[in-house]
Design a protein around this motif. Structure first.
Motif, short mmCIF file in Angstrom:
data_model
loop_
_atom_site.label_atom_id
_atom_site.label_comp_id
_atom_site.label_asym_id
_atom_site.label_seq_id
_atom_site.Cartn_x
_atom_site.Cartn_y
_atom_site.Cartn_z
N SER A 176 0.83 -1.21 0.00
CA SER A 176 0.00 0.00 0.00
C SER A 176 0.87 1.26 0.00
O SER A 176 0.56 2.23 -0.69
N GLY A 177 1.93 1.22 0.78
CA GLY A 177 2.83 2.37 0.80
C GLY A 177 3.50 2.59 -0.54
O GLY A 177 3.66 3.73 -1.00
N TRP A 178 3.91 1.51 -1.19
CA TRP A 178 4.54 1.63 -2.50
C TRP A 178 3.56 2.16 -3.55
O TRP A 178 3.91 2.98 -4.39
N LEU A 179 2.32 1.70 -3.48
CA LEU A 179 1.30 2.17 -4.41
C LEU A 179 1.06 3.66 -4.23
O LEU A 179 0.91 4.41 -5.21
N LEU A 180 1.00 4.13 -2.98
CA LEU A 180 0.82 5.55 -2.71
C LEU A 180 2.00 6.36 -3.24
O LEU A 180 1.82 7.41 -3.86
N LEU A 181 3.22 5.89 -3.00
CA LEU A 181 4.40 6.59 -3.46
C LEU A 181 4.43 6.68 -4.98
O LEU A 181 4.73 7.72 -5.57
N THR A 182 4.12 5.57 -5.65
CA THR A 182 4.11 5.53 -7.11
C THR A 182 3.08 6.50 -7.67
O THR A 182 3.34 7.23 -8.63
N MET A 183 1.89 6.52 -7.06
CA MET A 183 0.84 7.44 -7.51
C MET A 183 1.29 8.89 -7.37
O MET A 183 1.07 9.72 -8.26
N PHE A 244 -8.70 13.76 -3.31
CA PHE A 244 -8.53 12.38 -3.72
C PHE A 244 -7.18 11.84 -3.22
O PHE A 244 -7.09 10.72 -2.72
N CYS A 245 -6.12 12.63 -3.38
CA CYS A 245 -4.80 12.22 -2.88
C CYS A 245 -4.82 12.07 -1.36
O CYS A 245 -4.19 11.16 -0.81
N LEU A 246 -5.55 12.97 -0.69
CA LEU A 246 -5.68 12.87 0.76
C LEU A 246 -6.38 11.57 1.15
O LEU A 246 -6.03 10.93 2.15
N TRP A 252 -3.95 4.61 3.30
CA TRP A 252 -2.64 4.02 3.59
C TRP A 252 -2.36 4.02 5.09
O TRP A 252 -1.83 3.05 5.63
N ILE A 253 -2.73 5.11 5.76
CA ILE A 253 -2.55 5.18 7.21
C ILE A 253 -3.39 4.10 7.89
O ILE A 253 -2.94 3.42 8.83
N GLY A 254 -4.63 3.94 7.40
CA GLY A 254 -5.49 2.89 7.95
C GLY A 254 -4.91 1.51 7.75
O GLY A 254 -5.00 0.64 8.62
N GLY A 266 -11.22 6.56 3.96
CA GLY A 266 -10.39 7.08 2.88
C GLY A 266 -10.95 6.73 1.52
O GLY A 266 -10.96 7.57 0.60
N GLN A 267 -11.45 5.52 1.35
CA GLN A 267 -12.03 5.12 0.08
C GLN A 267 -13.30 5.89 -0.23
O GLN A 267 -13.55 6.24 -1.39
#
Length: 298
Positions: A176-183, A244-246, A252-254, A266-267
């Motif tokens: 999830s962290g990697w997906l957020l970083l990539t986005m 949306f980014c927030l 990701w925090i969840g 978040g979703q």
């Protein structure tokens, strides 16, 4: 209590899903009618139609992810299913933000007025510029998919060698962290371009108001309204995409702290962007707005 709260979240998501599909579907329907009657669509209508279709896909992706990823096991049991869902999300999100960015650039070139030779050159060739931007964005899309595919392969291999559920949860958090970083990396460029278009529109409006002080009031009002309308469209995109980014960050925090409720919140917040922005675009487009009023009158 947790089950009741999750059902409420699901209901909210479904309502936003139908609202978003209604507004985006309306845009696509009107474009199809115009295409059938006139045999062609204007550049703005083509951008709006592509944007609406990408938003519909993004909403469906969010809905599917909501039910598919309620438990971490869904990530690990089906490797092919994981790729399909992740790639579909990447593609729909990519097209959604880039087409909205292209729309911001289109508003800028059509409405703003600068004496720069570069600006005038781009203004005269706005359709070619839009095509170049769209094709150029596909390079980022390809790199994003390639990078994510490599990481999924590595991640799935790590999961196959995991022997405990705790390590599986840790892998999911890392993913999830990697997906957020990539986005964040791959959407920083279009977001920056849209922000620059917004700032240039403000500067153009200020120049126009100063220049038109001695001109006719009617011309001044029409040009000023065009600037203000374009500014509303661009700033709505910037604000809603920031939300949306927030929402991705909250999810990701969840996931990091294993808080399922926070992840679902978040979703839910994430669906505000593809559903609400379409209504703003409809209200900001004279043809779509008049069509909406006509249907309401009927």
């Amino acid at each position: 209590m947790e089950s009741v709260l999750m059902n409420i979240f699901t209901l909210i998501l479904i309502v936003q899903f139908f609202i978003g599909n209604l507004s985006n579907g309306f845009t696509v329907l009107i474009s199809c009618i115009d295409l059938a009657n006139r045999r062609r669509l204007s550049t703005a209508d083509q951008i709006l139609t592509g944007l609406a279709i990408s938003r519909i896909g993004l909403l469906w992706e969010i809905l599917i992810s909501w039910f598919e990823f309620r438990h971490y096991s869904a990530f690990f049991v089906h490797g092919l299913q994981l790729r399909i869902i992740i790639f579909a999300w990447i593609i729909t999100n990519h097209l959604s933000i880039w087409l909205a960015t292209i729309l911001s650039v289109f508003y800028l070139l059509k409405i703003a007025s600068f004496s720069s030779h570069i600006f005038l050159y781009l203004k005269w060739r706005v359709e070619k510029l839009i095509l170049v931007i769209l094709l150029g964005s596909l390079v980022f899309l390809f790199l994003n998919i390639l990078q994510m595919n490599l990481y999924i392969n590595e991640w799935m291999h790590m999961h196959e060698t995991s022997t405990t559920w705790n390590s599986t949860q840790g892998d999911a958090t890392e993913f999830s962290g990697w997906l957020l970083l990539t986005m964040t990396i791959y959407t920083l460029i279009p977001f920056t371009v849209a922000l620059m278009a917004f700032l240039l529109l403000i500067f153009s409006l200020r120049k126009h108001l100063n220049r038109m002080q001695l001109s006719s009031q009617g011309y001044k009002d029409l040009r000023s309204k065009a600037h203000i309308n374009a500014l509303k469209m661009v700033i709505s995109f910037l604000l809603l995409y920031a939300i949306f980014c927030l929402s991705i960050l909250i999810s990701w925090i969840g996931s990091t702290y294993k808080n399922d409720q926070l992840q679902k919140i978040g979703q839910i917040i994430g669906t505000v962007y593809p559903s609400s922005h379409s209504f703003i675009l409809i209200l900001g487009n004279p043809k779509l707005r008049k069509t909406t009023l006509w249907y309401r009158g009927c």
